[in-house]
Design an enzyme around this catalytic site. Structure first.
Site, short mmCIF file in Angstrom:
data_model
loop_
_atom_site.label_atom_id
_atom_site.label_comp_id
_atom_site.label_asym_id
_atom_site.label_seq_id
_atom_site.Cartn_x
_atom_site.Cartn_y
_atom_site.Cartn_z
N HIS A 397 -0.74 -15.64 -3.02
CA HIS A 397 0.48 -16.43 -3.10
C HIS A 397 0.67 -17.08 -4.47
O HIS A 397 1.72 -16.98 -5.09
CB HIS A 397 0.47 -17.51 -2.01
N CYS A 707 6.33 -1.03 -5.36
CA CYS A 707 6.62 -2.46 -5.50
C CYS A 707 5.34 -3.27 -5.51
O CYS A 707 5.38 -4.50 -5.59
CB CYS A 707 7.57 -2.94 -4.42
C1 PEP Z 1 1.87 -4.41 -1.46
O1 PEP Z 1 1.08 -4.42 -0.51
O2 PEP Z 1 1.67 -3.77 -2.54
C2 PEP Z 1 3.11 -5.19 -1.40
C3 PEP Z 1 4.02 -5.11 -2.34
O3 PEP Z 1 3.26 -6.03 -0.33
P1 PEP Z 1 2.56 -7.49 -0.23
O4 PEP Z 1 1.93 -7.78 -1.53
O5 PEP Z 1 3.61 -8.44 0.14
O6 PEP Z 1 1.56 -7.24 0.88
#
Ligand code: PEP
Ligand code: MG
Length: 759
Positions: A397, A707
């Site tokens: 976070h 992402c």
């Molecule tokens: C990931 O797992 O790469 C992602 C973008 O989702 P999060 O970081 O929110 O789990």
């Protein structure tokens, strides 16, 4: 100096700290200077002392505080016992009579039964100028003689709250030598309120800093809201900076019950500026008067009602004085090492934040130090010049939010909260992941500009591969937009939900599901609207239970041995359909409002049946998914290996969530600093999974994107372009470098093709 037990504020002055504490004395002094202070009276420290002595509770009370304050359970027990001793004791008859008569007199002057605020003003017998600011409680919106007497007693009892006991022990104060004056003042039913620093709180520069939000000032003082921020040059009275925040909560007096309640501000006020220019300048002027009065810079709480400004309290900004006395220590070797989670350098005072009740400690320019940040700390993170945590990895976070805020951060230091102390001056290097004691000389351009805009000094290269940006908190939208990205490749809605004051289930329990849906709509809308008509892929809920549990009403969240492998992502929504339905209602509303650029992305799928069921559910709840892009996150190796079966199920795009894909493929917990050295997004097994998915999707005409954090690494971006990915979504600070690398790679590929054709 009067020697009564209960005194009008105008009867006291700065020489009366031993009687009415710092707050009471300062209010009296401001009244003499005809500053706009709400009228009231002070129930003196001597009244408190007589209360203890006449009830004969001194021995029992102070004895109950003689405990090991490092044991939280024992400390809470001591608080309970001490507060009970106070509440069972009787206020001496003459003192009670005096409180009642002064309150009646206040009501008479105002012409009706008035609401008052009862505030604590503590004082130490042998050290009258010691500061106990923020250790004791304030009681707002109190009406009626009996309730006022009760509130005074509660103020007295708050001298024995766990935090206050702990503070006194650690600072070496004798409990029996600290007394408390209760200041009773007419309550300003503020339309807007906040704080002002008559000089810069950390640098001492000749600027006035004002923070303000809607309603009573409590949300600004406690740090639970992101207030508007204004900076004014005192020399020429020019407003140098205005930062208008999204204000999610306000405290107001409920007209029906008279109680203080916390509510979201009306829709049209959330993003509206709190202060008009003339109000800002008026506040600057009052700040100057009060600074002149005391001869040192002041930290003032203010409130505005019907265009009238009130000053609720003023105290010296002690941090600047300390700076003048001691020359900045020059930093040499690093005292802490962690992961450089958000680039930039910052120098400031460390402020240790144990939980959201301590957010008010973090003033603009301070360095927030915590075991780990939580979503309710975002307002303080916005004020901080840098962030340092004990725990976490590059995708925790603190790391995600600080990157979005453009705030340097070092995470996973393991012992920042043990090694750093409040007020210690440190330099944070968010690039290298280092923390130094003292000031480290760096080139000016390296010093971070907290929340500074991403300035594009040159035109952006055009790329065939779309370059998008990730957004998690609505506050980051303006910075994200300035990157000129081709859309948002990931909008994490759980950060928006976690930023609310209570758990979604609590809204449902209180019959406020509509209010919850409106909150979701207004937050998502900020992003889809700003980027319109560029695509914004909104991800359905993906919050681990441990983060949700911390919210009000979140006690029902299951306790899981490993939340990362647990009840999160689409598996949660398919079971907790009551919540999924509210998300779908928000999506429908956004489509109705014309945001056809919104796409929906489903997280943590491991089997095609999950995609099928999610689509069926959305259709059944009336969302016309044929009109929008629907895709999945590829973040579990299983999904990558059988991507053909997902394609057969029908989808428009996939996006690699490499944060999870890396942890699940390599068996490395992404938030565990002890195995961070094994966390490698470029591991050949991960690249192999990604390559397989891109090949299959390209064959089927399904868009591919990334992402996860790996997409912000230009080296990974290069590899993905060579593999034929359709788009890359990077962090705000990485968009420019990734775009450059993608443009170069595309040209290299074209050149290589031309050369091969020419052979
Ligand atoms: C990931 O797992 O790469 C992602 C973008 O989702 P999060 O970081 O929110 O789990
Ligand atoms: Mg993920």
């Amino acid at each position: 100096m009067a020697n009564d037990m209960v005194l009008w504020l105008e009867e006291v002055g700065k020489e009366d700290i031993a009687i009415v504490g710092g707050k009471g004395a300062s209010l009296g002094e401001m009244m003499h200077a005809e500053l706009p202070v709400p009228p009231g009276f002070a129930v003196t420290a001597q009244a408190f002392r007589r209360f203890i002595d006449e009830n004969g509770i001194a021995e029992k009370l102070f004895g109950s505080l003689d405990v090991n304050v490092d044991d939280a359970e024992i400390l809470r027990g001591a608080e309970k016992t001490a507060k009970k001793i106070v509440s069972d004791a009787k206020v001496p008859v003459d003192i009670e009579k005096s409180i009642r008569s002064k309150y009646k007199e206040l009501c008479k002057r105002e012409g009706n039964e008035v609401y008052v605020a009862v505030r604590s003003s503590a004082t130490a017998e042998d050290l009258p100028d010691a500061s106990f600011a923020g250790q004791q409680d304030t009681f707002l919106n109190i009406k009626g003689e009996t309730n006022v007497v009760e509130a005074v007693k509660k103020c007295w009892a708050s001298l024995y709250g766990a935090r206050a006991i702990y503070y006194r022990v650690k600072q070496g104060f004798d409990h029996s030598k600290v007394n408390l004056c209760a200041v009773v003042q007419i309550m300003v039913d503020a339309e807007k309120a906040g704080v002002l620093f008559s000089s810069h709180p950390s640098t001492g520069e000749q600027v006035t800093i004002i923070e303000g939000a809607w309603g009573l000032g409590e949300s600004v003082v406690s740090g639970s809201v992101s207030p508007d921020y204004y900076m004014v040059d005192k020399r020429n009275k020019k407003i140098m900076e205005r930062k208008i925040s999204m204000k999610n909560i306000m405290h107001i007096r409920d007209p029906k019950t008279g109680k203080t309640v916390e509510l979201p501000p009306p829709e049209d006020k959330k993003n509206a500026k709190v202060l008009e220019d003339d109000e800002i300048l008026k506040l600057v002027e009052l700040g100057e008067i009060v600074e002149d009065l005391y001869g040192i810079p002041q930290d003032v709480e203010w409130a505005i009602k019907d265009h009238e400004i009130f000053m609720l309290q003023s105290r010296p900004i002690t941090t600047i004085n300390k700076k003048k006395e001691s020359k900045d220590k020059v930093a040499t070797t690093a005292i802490l090492e962690g992961l450089g989670a958000s680039p930039g350098m910052a120098y400031g005072e460390a402020k240790l934040v144990a939980d959201s009740t301590e957010l008010g400690k973090v003033k603009p320019g301070d360095i927030l130090v915590a075991v780990m940040t939580t979503p309710d700390m975002v307002p303080a993170m916005k004020r901080a010049a840098a962030i340092v945590t004990d725990e976490g990895g590059m995708t925790c976070h603190a790391a995600i939010v600080s990157r979005e805020l453009g705030c340097p951060a070092v995470v996973g230091t393991r012992k920042a909260t043990q090694l750093l102390t409040d007020g210690m001056k440190i330099t944070v290097d968010g690039e290298k992941g280092l923390v130094f004691e003292g000031k480290k000389e760096v080139a000016a351009k390296q010093m971070a500009q907290p929340q500074a805009s991403v300035m594009l000094a040159r035109s952006k290269p055009i790329t065939a591969t779309e370059i998008k940006v990730n957004v998690s908190i609505p506050e980051a939208t303006a910075r994200a937009l300035e990157t000129q990205a081709d859309g948002v490749g990931l909008l994490r809605i759980e950060h928006m939900i976690l930023g609310l004051s209570k758990h979604p289930k609590q809204y449902i329990k209180e019959g406020k599901a509509d209010e919850y849906v409106n909150e979701l709509v207004s937050r998502i809308q900020i992003v889809v609207d700003a980027f319109y008509p560029k695509p914004v892929w909104v991800r359905t809920l993906d919050a681990p239970t441990d983060e949700f549990r911390a919210m009000e009403g979140g006690e029902g969240e299951p306790i899981e041995p490993n939340p990362m492998l647990g009840f999160r992502g689409i598996r949660r929504d398919l079971i907790d359909t009551e919540h999924f339905e509210l998300e779908v209602r928000a999506f429908k509303e956004l489509i109705k409002r014309g945001f056809s650029n919104m796409g929906i992305m489903i997280p943590l799928v491991q089997h095609p049946s999950e995609l099928r069921r999610a689509k069926e559910f959305m259709r059944a709840k009336g969302l016309d998914i044929s009109k929008i892009d629907i895709g999945i996150m590829v973040e579990i190796p299983a999904a990558a290996l059988i991507i053909d079966q997902f394609i057969a199920e029908g989808l428009d795009f996939v996006s690699f969530g490499t944060n999870d894909l890396t942890q699940y493929t390599l068996a490395v917990d992404r938030n565990n600093e002890h195995v961070a050295h094994l966390y490698n997004e470029l591991h050949p097994a991960i690249l192999k999974l990604i390559e397989h998915v891109i090949i299959e999707c390209n064959k089927a005409g399904v868009k591919t994107s990334i992402c996860g954090q790996a997409g912000s690494n230009p080296k990974v971006a290069k590899r993905l372009v060579e593999l034929g990915i359709t788009s890359i979504s990077a962090n705000i600070d990485a968009v420019e470098a990734v775009r450059d690398m993608v443009a170069r790679t595309e040209l290299q590929l074209l050149l290589k093709g031309a050369r091969e054709r020419g052979k």
